[in-house]
Write a protein that holds these residues in place. Sequence first.
Motif, mmCIF file in Angstrom:
data_model
loop_
_atom_site.group_PDB
_atom_site.id
_atom_site.type_symbol
_atom_site.label_atom_id
_atom_site.label_comp_id
_atom_site.label_asym_id
_atom_site.label_seq_id
_atom_site.Cartn_x
_atom_site.Cartn_y
_atom_site.Cartn_z
ATOM 1 N N PRO A 91 0.813 -1.214 0.000
ATOM 2 C CA PRO A 91 0.000 0.000 0.000
ATOM 3 C C PRO A 91 0.853 1.275 0.000
ATOM 4 C CG PRO A 91 -0.357 -1.275 2.017
ATOM 5 C CD PRO A 91 0.609 -2.033 1.171
ATOM 6 N N ALA A 92 2.053 1.170 0.558
ATOM 7 C CA ALA A 92 2.986 2.303 0.575
ATOM 8 C C ALA A 92 4.398 1.740 0.647
ATOM 9 C CB ALA A 92 2.720 3.195 1.776
ATOM 10 N N GLY A 93 5.279 2.241 -0.158
ATOM 11 C CA GLY A 93 6.653 1.746 -0.149
ATOM 12 C C GLY A 93 6.729 0.303 -0.597
#
Length: 147
Positions: A91-93
């Motif tokens: 979802p992020a990174g």
Amino acid sequence: MSQADEGVDLDTSVGYLLKQASSALHAAMDAVLRPLGMSITHYSCLELLAQRPGLSNSELARGAFVSRQAMHVLLQALERDGHVSRPAVAPAGRVLPTELTPLGRERLAVASAAVRAVERRMSAELTGRQPQELAALLRRCIAGLQA
């Protein structure tokens, strides 16, 4: 010079006693988890995820005292067996947060009951506030080594 002056007195060495306790606890936990098809690391991973959903591979590895590579292999097996889920895309990174599935929660409930029974057996000789005092003393020992 006595033998005690030459080295560590194993009967009073806190480090040696902790190692003995750790080994005894490890053997007892292994004995109750193995019939459930779990290792101690497997159980630790599920327990960590129940208490802290969304942990990354690295966070789980640190919490279970294993390498990131070992945790990666375990997570793949847990995901394949339906005990955990991870998103296909971070979802992020690059972090893929991991969560328990309903099956993982069921398996954890059985394993947790077995581990609690081992811990009750381990502390059966302690009375009153001794279990809490022991936990506090161990936390202080850990803090002393981490300082």
